[in-house]
Design an enzyme around this catalytic site. Structure first.
Site, PDB file in Angstrom:
ATOM      1  CG  ASN A   9       6.307  -0.742  -3.239  1.00 14.57           C
ATOM      2  OD1 ASN A   9       5.517   0.083  -3.711  1.00 14.57           O
ATOM      3  ND2 ASN A   9       7.609  -0.640  -3.385  1.00 14.57           N
ATOM      4  CE  LYS A  11       8.722  -1.940  -6.608  1.00 13.34           C
ATOM      5  NZ  LYS A  11       9.991  -2.450  -7.077  1.00 13.34           N
ATOM      6  CG  HIS A  95      11.544   1.531  -2.863  1.00 19.38           C
ATOM      7  ND1 HIS A  95      12.139   1.436  -4.089  1.00 19.38           N
ATOM      8  CD2 HIS A  95      11.017   0.311  -2.586  1.00 19.38           C
ATOM      9  CE1 HIS A  95      11.975   0.192  -4.545  1.00 19.38           C
ATOM     10  NE2 HIS A  95      11.297  -0.507  -3.651  1.00 19.38           N
ATOM     11  CD  GLU A  97      11.546   0.689  -7.673  1.00 20.22           C
ATOM     12  OE1 GLU A  97      10.400   1.088  -7.359  1.00 20.22           O
ATOM     13  OE2 GLU A  97      11.817  -0.511  -7.894  1.00 20.22           O
ATOM     14  CD  GLU A 167      12.646  -3.356  -0.826  1.00 22.50           C
ATOM     15  OE1 GLU A 167      11.731  -4.164  -1.019  1.00 22.50           O
ATOM     16  OE2 GLU A 167      12.666  -2.218  -1.326  1.00 22.50           O
ATOM     17  N   GLY A 173      12.969  -6.591  -8.553  1.00 25.14           N
ATOM     18  CA  GLY A 173      12.354  -6.695  -9.874  1.00 25.14           C
ATOM     19  C   GLY A 173      13.155  -7.525 -10.864  1.00 25.14           C
ATOM     20  CB  SER A 213      13.066 -11.274  -6.712  1.00 25.03           C
ATOM     21  OG  SER A 213      13.382 -10.361  -7.752  1.00 25.03           O
TER      22      SER A 213
HETATM   23  P1  PGA Z   1      10.145  -6.782  -6.233  1.00 23.06           P
HETATM   24  O1  PGA Z   1      10.237  -5.333  -5.549  1.00 23.06           O
HETATM   25  O2  PGA Z   1       9.401  -7.671  -5.300  1.00 23.06           O
HETATM   26  O3  PGA Z   1       9.423  -6.553  -7.521  1.00 23.06           O
HETATM   27  O4  PGA Z   1      11.558  -7.248  -6.432  1.00 23.06           O
HETATM   28  C1  PGA Z   1      10.425  -5.194  -4.176  1.00 23.06           C
HETATM   29  C2  PGA Z   1      10.425  -3.748  -3.804  1.00 23.06           C
HETATM   30  O5  PGA Z   1      10.955  -2.929  -4.576  1.00 23.06           O
HETATM   31  O6  PGA Z   1       9.894  -3.370  -2.743  1.00 23.06           O
END
Ligand code: PGA
Length: 250
Positions: A9, A11, A95, A97, A167, A173, A213
């Site tokens: 992903n 983003k 997601h 976000e 998640e 992140g 992560s």
């Molecule tokens: P990340 O994000 O691997 O940067 O922690 C995962 C995600 O939001 O799908």
């Protein structure tokens, strides 16, 4: 057996030119991945360019979100029909976000899933608790409620096109991954919820990805867990060497 799904992903990252460079390198490096599925979800802006490059390769194409209407006066929105038209096979829905910055709540997430399935797009339903929710001992209640709400009204046949991504928000992140044991415990709780909703067969077949992560150095331990059937990878999917190592988890 569940075929693992490793998904990147990106983003809001990468220009079209950067996307093409990444995709070429990824396809060249993937090799034989017949025992797993590999997926990339670039920004909308790169989908049309990447679609022909990915055709007939082991790398599938997906989008990071979708709106629930098919067409009409929804400025800025992208419909499932449009994604299907471009050759997308998957779409990420709900997601954290999107939930945090764009107002996607459980009801909207459910509408998006129903719309995506209506156009034959496989949906990756994202669920996860915040740090205060985990610290308050509510993680399982919050996550299983998101699963129920996101999948409301779906039948067993539709569940064949659903993937769930667990998640934890505090792990996204941050470099702060859930321990493999904690992730496994939540995946087992999600699967138990699915048994209650759709029965044993559907629950046993449905893939549950872990996200938050995921990196080259922790993917193998995560993927070794009984109920972890894939990874949804954000930051570490941007560098193609890291993503390839994750896709080649052992
Ligand atoms: P990340 O994000 O691997 O940067 O922690 C995962 C995600 O939001 O799908």
């Amino acid at each position: 057996m569940r075929t693992p799904l490793i998904a990147g992903n990106w983003k809001m990252n990468k220009t079209v030119a950067e996307s093409v460079e990444w995709a070429r390198a990824c396809i060249a490096g993937l090799g034989d991945v017949s025992d797993r599925e590999v997926l990339v979800c670039p920004p909308y802006t790169a989908l049309a360019t990447l679609a022909p490059l990915l055709e007939a390769t082991p790398l599938a194409l997906g989008a990071q979100d979708v709106f629930y209407a098919e067409k009409g006066a929804y400025t800025g929105a992208i419909s499932p029909l449009m994604l299907k038209d471009l050759g997308c096979r998957y779409v990420i829905i709900g997601h954290s976000e999107r939930r945090q910055h764009f107002g996607d709540n459980d009801a909207i997430v459910n509408k998006k899933i129903v719309a995506a399935l209506g156009h034959g797009l496989k949906s990756i339903l994202c669920v996860g608790e915040s740090k205060p929710q985990r610290d308050g001992g509510e993680a399982e209640t919050v996550v299983t409620a998101q699963v129920r709400a996101g999948l409301a009204g779906l039948d067993a046949a539709q569940m064949e096109k659903i993937v769930i991504a667990y998640e934890p928000i505090w792990a996204i992140g941050t470099g702060d991954t859930a321990t493999a044991a904690d992730a496994q415990a939540m995946h087992a709780a999600i699967r138990a919820t699915l048994v209650g909703l759709f029965g044993d067969t559907v629950a046993a077949a449905l893939r549950i990805q872990y996200g938050g992560s995921v990196k080259p150095d922790n993917v193998d331990e995560l993927m070794a867990q009984l109920d972890i059937d894939g990874a949804l990878v954000g930051g570490a999917s941007l560098a193609v060497e890291d993503f390839l190592r994750i896709a080649h988890f052992v």
